[in-house]
Design a protein around this motif. Sequence first.
Motif, PDB file in Angstrom:
ATOM      1  N   ASP A 179       0.837  -1.193   0.000  1.00 48.16           N
ATOM      2  CA  ASP A 179       0.000   0.000   0.000  1.00 48.16           C
ATOM      3  C   ASP A 179       0.882   1.257   0.000  1.00 48.16           C
ATOM      4  O   ASP A 179       1.886   1.317   0.714  1.00 48.16           O
ATOM      5  N   LYS A 180       0.521   2.231  -0.793  1.00 48.82           N
ATOM      6  CA  LYS A 180       1.328   3.438  -0.949  1.00 48.82           C
ATOM      7  C   LYS A 180       1.560   4.152   0.385  1.00 48.82           C
ATOM      8  O   LYS A 180       2.683   4.544   0.700  1.00 48.82           O
ATOM      9  N   ALA A 181       0.526   4.310   1.195  1.00 52.95           N
ATOM     10  CA  ALA A 181       0.675   4.994   2.487  1.00 52.95           C
ATOM     11  C   ALA A 181       1.616   4.216   3.409  1.00 52.95           C
ATOM     12  O   ALA A 181       2.429   4.812   4.132  1.00 52.95           O
ATOM     13  N   ASP A 182       1.520   2.887   3.388  1.00 57.25           N
ATOM     14  CA  ASP A 182       2.411   2.052   4.203  1.00 57.25           C
ATOM     15  C   ASP A 182       3.855   2.178   3.724  1.00 57.25           C
ATOM     16  O   ASP A 182       4.784   2.232   4.532  1.00 57.25           O
ATOM     17  N   LEU A 183       4.056   2.214   2.404  1.00 59.49           N
ATOM     18  CA  LEU A 183       5.392   2.354   1.846  1.00 59.49           C
ATOM     19  C   LEU A 183       6.004   3.696   2.243  1.00 59.49           C
ATOM     20  O   LEU A 183       7.170   3.771   2.645  1.00 59.49           O
ATOM     21  N   ILE A 184       5.217   4.765   2.172  1.00 59.83           N
ATOM     22  CA  ILE A 184       5.716   6.088   2.557  1.00 59.83           C
ATOM     23  C   ILE A 184       6.073   6.115   4.043  1.00 59.83           C
ATOM     24  O   ILE A 184       7.132   6.634   4.426  1.00 59.83           O
ATOM     25  N   ALA A 185       5.239   5.530   4.894  1.00 63.95           N
ATOM     26  CA  ALA A 185       5.531   5.484   6.333  1.00 63.95           C
ATOM     27  C   ALA A 185       6.830   4.714   6.588  1.00 63.95           C
ATOM     28  O   ALA A 185       7.670   5.136   7.402  1.00 63.95           O
ATOM     29  N   GLY A 245      14.469   7.002   6.315  1.00 65.18           N
ATOM     30  CA  GLY A 245      14.956   8.368   6.233  1.00 65.18           C
ATOM     31  C   GLY A 245      16.241   8.628   5.461  1.00 65.18           C
ATOM     32  O   GLY A 245      16.837   9.689   5.607  1.00 65.18           O
ATOM     33  N   ARG A 246      16.667   7.688   4.629  1.00 73.66           N
ATOM     34  CA  ARG A 246      17.856   7.939   3.817  1.00 73.66           C
ATOM     35  C   ARG A 246      17.497   8.912   2.696  1.00 73.66           C
ATOM     36  O   ARG A 246      16.333   9.116   2.391  1.00 73.66           O
ATOM     37  N   GLU A 247      18.481   9.480   2.056  1.00 71.07           N
ATOM     38  CA  GLU A 247      18.206  10.401   0.950  1.00 71.07           C
ATOM     39  C   GLU A 247      17.411   9.700  -0.142  1.00 71.07           C
ATOM     40  O   GLU A 247      16.478  10.277  -0.699  1.00 71.07           O
ATOM     41  N   VAL A 248      17.764   8.458  -0.467  1.00 75.38           N
ATOM     42  CA  VAL A 248      17.036   7.720  -1.495  1.00 75.38           C
ATOM     43  C   VAL A 248      15.564   7.542  -1.089  1.00 75.38           C
ATOM     44  O   VAL A 248      14.673   7.616  -1.929  1.00 75.38           O
ATOM     45  N   ASP A 249      15.298   7.359   0.207  1.00 71.38           N
ATOM     46  CA  ASP A 249      13.914   7.231   0.670  1.00 71.38           C
ATOM     47  C   ASP A 249      13.171   8.559   0.577  1.00 71.38           C
ATOM     48  O   ASP A 249      12.005   8.596   0.182  1.00 71.38           O
ATOM     49  N   ARG A 250      13.852   9.642   0.921  1.00 78.54           N
ATOM     50  CA  ARG A 250      13.218  10.967   0.804  1.00 78.54           C
ATOM     51  C   ARG A 250      12.874  11.269  -0.654  1.00 78.54           C
ATOM     52  O   ARG A 250      11.815  11.816  -0.952  1.00 78.54           O
ATOM     53  N   GLU A 251      13.759  10.888  -1.570  1.00 84.70           N
ATOM     54  CA  GLU A 251      13.479  11.084  -2.997  1.00 84.70           C
ATOM     55  C   GLU A 251      12.305  10.211  -3.438  1.00 84.70           C
ATOM     56  O   GLU A 251      11.439  10.659  -4.187  1.00 84.70           O
ATOM     57  N   ASP A 252      12.282   8.956  -2.978  1.00 87.96           N
ATOM     58  CA  ASP A 252      11.143   8.085  -3.297  1.00 87.96           C
ATOM     59  C   ASP A 252       9.836   8.695  -2.807  1.00 87.96           C
ATOM     60  O   ASP A 252       8.833   8.684  -3.520  1.00 87.96           O
ATOM     61  N   ILE A 253       9.843   9.243  -1.604  1.00 87.33           N
ATOM     62  CA  ILE A 253       8.637   9.864  -1.040  1.00 87.33           C
ATOM     63  C   ILE A 253       8.206  11.039  -1.913  1.00 87.33           C
ATOM     64  O   ILE A 253       7.022  11.199  -2.206  1.00 87.33           O
ATOM     65  N   ARG A 254       9.166  11.844  -2.339  1.00 88.35           N
ATOM     66  CA  ARG A 254       8.822  12.972  -3.228  1.00 88.35           C
ATOM     67  C   ARG A 254       8.186  12.458  -4.511  1.00 88.35           C
ATOM     68  O   ARG A 254       7.170  12.981  -4.979  1.00 88.35           O
ATOM     69  N   GLN A 255       8.768  11.430  -5.103  1.00 85.64           N
ATOM     70  CA  GLN A 255       8.238  10.888  -6.355  1.00 85.64           C
ATOM     71  C   GLN A 255       6.884  10.217  -6.145  1.00 85.64           C
ATOM     72  O   GLN A 255       6.006  10.334  -6.992  1.00 85.64           O
ATOM     73  N   LEU A 256       6.724   9.530  -5.044  1.00 83.44           N
ATOM     74  CA  LEU A 256       5.422   8.889  -4.764  1.00 83.44           C
ATOM     75  C   LEU A 256       4.324   9.918  -4.562  1.00 83.44           C
ATOM     76  O   LEU A 256       3.160   9.650  -4.866  1.00 83.44           O
ATOM     77  N   GLY A 257       4.699  11.086  -4.059  1.00 85.30           N
ATOM     78  CA  GLY A 257       3.714  12.151  -3.884  1.00 85.30           C
ATOM     79  C   GLY A 257       3.179  12.651  -5.200  1.00 85.30           C
ATOM     80  O   GLY A 257       2.073  13.184  -5.275  1.00 85.30           O
ATOM     81  N   GLU A 258       3.937  12.458  -6.277  1.00 85.79           N
ATOM     82  CA  GLU A 258       3.536  12.915  -7.601  1.00 85.79           C
ATOM     83  C   GLU A 258       2.676  11.881  -8.328  1.00 85.79           C
ATOM     84  O   GLU A 258       2.106  12.157  -9.364  1.00 85.79           O
ATOM     85  N   VAL A 259       2.630  10.649  -7.800  1.00 85.66           N
ATOM     86  CA  VAL A 259       1.885   9.575  -8.461  1.00 85.66           C
ATOM     87  C   VAL A 259       0.406   9.757  -8.251  1.00 85.66           C
ATOM     88  O   VAL A 259      -0.053  10.131  -7.225  1.00 85.66           O
TER      89      VAL A 259
END
Length: 112
Positions: free
Chosen positions: A86-92, A98-112
């Motif tokens: 689930d997208k919300a679970d993945l973001i949580a 909290g790595r940079e790659v995770d922060r970037e993923d969160i930014r990109q997931l917000g655009e989906v």
Amino acid sequence: MPDAFIDGIASMGREEHLSFGPAHHRGEQWDLVYLQFSFGDQLVEVGSDRNCRIREASSGEWHSNVLNFTRYQTLPVYGRRVRIMDKADLIAYKRILGREVDREDIRQLGEV
């Protein structure tokens, strides 16, 4: 992945693509049993939920990673229908890591 399926998943992959595991790994962010497939430059990692822990980047605290396997979408991946977190679970989950790659993923997931 529910632990009951991890060995079956490992046996589904052809030996030439299985690059790790299933075996226990404890590193900076994860403490779990997982396996890894390598398809050229694409890595696919599958972790077991049994005794899985993740480390929170901001505090250094280890968290038991309890995943809700009833919350998912079923989508086609490489010609097979697979359950996707689930997208919300993945973001949580990524916020805890909290790595940079995770922060970037969160930014990109917000655009989906």
